[in-house]
Scaffold this motif. Structure first.
Motif, short mmCIF file in Angstrom:
data_model
loop_
_atom_site.label_atom_id
_atom_site.label_comp_id
_atom_site.label_asym_id
_atom_site.label_seq_id
_atom_site.Cartn_x
_atom_site.Cartn_y
_atom_site.Cartn_z
N THR A 125 0.81 -1.25 -0.05
CA THR A 125 -0.04 -0.12 -0.08
C THR A 125 1.04 1.29 0.06
OG1 THR A 125 -0.04 -0.11 2.25
CG2 THR A 125 -1.80 -1.18 1.35
N GLU A 164 -4.49 -0.13 8.57
CA GLU A 164 -5.03 -0.07 7.09
C GLU A 164 -4.80 -1.61 6.49
OE1 GLU A 164 -4.92 2.31 3.02
OE2 GLU A 164 -2.81 1.65 3.89
N SER A 181 -4.50 1.11 -1.39
CA SER A 181 -5.04 1.51 -0.01
C SER A 181 -6.18 0.81 0.06
CB SER A 181 -5.31 2.97 -0.04
OG SER A 181 -6.24 3.21 -0.99
N PHE A 182 -6.88 1.18 1.46
CA PHE A 182 -8.17 0.32 1.70
C PHE A 182 -9.31 0.89 0.66
CE2 PHE A 182 -12.28 0.23 3.76
CZ PHE A 182 -12.14 -1.01 4.24
#
Length: 186
Positions: A125, A164, A181-182
């Motif tokens: 990420t 995360e 990313s989430f």
């Protein structure tokens, strides 16, 4: 990479392997010397170069992503062994409780991925990459008066990145090492 498909070794894999070798040599080079910083800088730059090479040549693969994660873990393990004693002496004691919390959250993320996806599944990420950069810069700021402030900021970033990653493994149904990313779906 599809199951059953044979992985062909490529330049990006070679660069990743060179990072592993440089990490090994860091165990034996004296800290705060030019030779340590050269090998250390090479290891850091090779981490950027291998991913760039894989994407540029169209050779990005699941194998390469896993090899990169193993190389990252090796590098961080060596740095833990080499840098922890120095950092332990110069950083405030309270910070180590925060570091322990980060490690627990990170381990929870790895265990969650292992249970849900039946594999070791660290993620690449943006927050993990930013945390990696922050950790990477530590040896360059030894002896600088702002190391305490820098280290607290880095702890906050590392905690958010770890949380995360845990949230991604808990809430997303697919396992993709390249998730940014989430909220990022691809």
């Amino acid at each position: 990479m599809m199951k059953g498909k044979r992985h062909n070794w490529n330049m990006a894999d070679t660069v990743t392997t060179m990072r592993m070798v440089a990490s090994f040599f860091l165990l034996f080079l004296p800290l705060k010397t030019i030779w340590f910083l050269i090998a250390y800088t090479f290891a850091g730059l090779s981490d950027i170069l291998d991913g760039w090479l894989a994407r540029k040549t169209g050779r990005a693969s699941e194998f390469g992503a896993k090899l990169d994660s193993i190389a990252d873990m090796l590098f961080y393990s060596v740095m833990l062994v080499r840098l922890f004693p120095v950092l332990y002496q110069i950083l405030p004691g309270k910070i180590w409780y925060v570091v322990l919390g980060i490690v627990i959250v990170r381990l929870a993320a790895y265990i969650t991925a292992a249970v849900r996806f039946h594999c070791f599944a660290p993620l690449h990420t943006w927050l993990n990459k930013l945390t990696g950069l922050g950790v990477f810069l530590l040896p360059y700021i030894f002896g600088v008066s702002v190391i305490d402030i820098y280290s607290w900021g880095l702890c906050i970033l590392a905690f958010v990145a770890s949380a995360e990653e845990l949230a991604i493994h808990l809430l997303h149904t697919d396992n993709r090492a390249d998730r940014k990313s989430f909220l990022h779906s691809s």
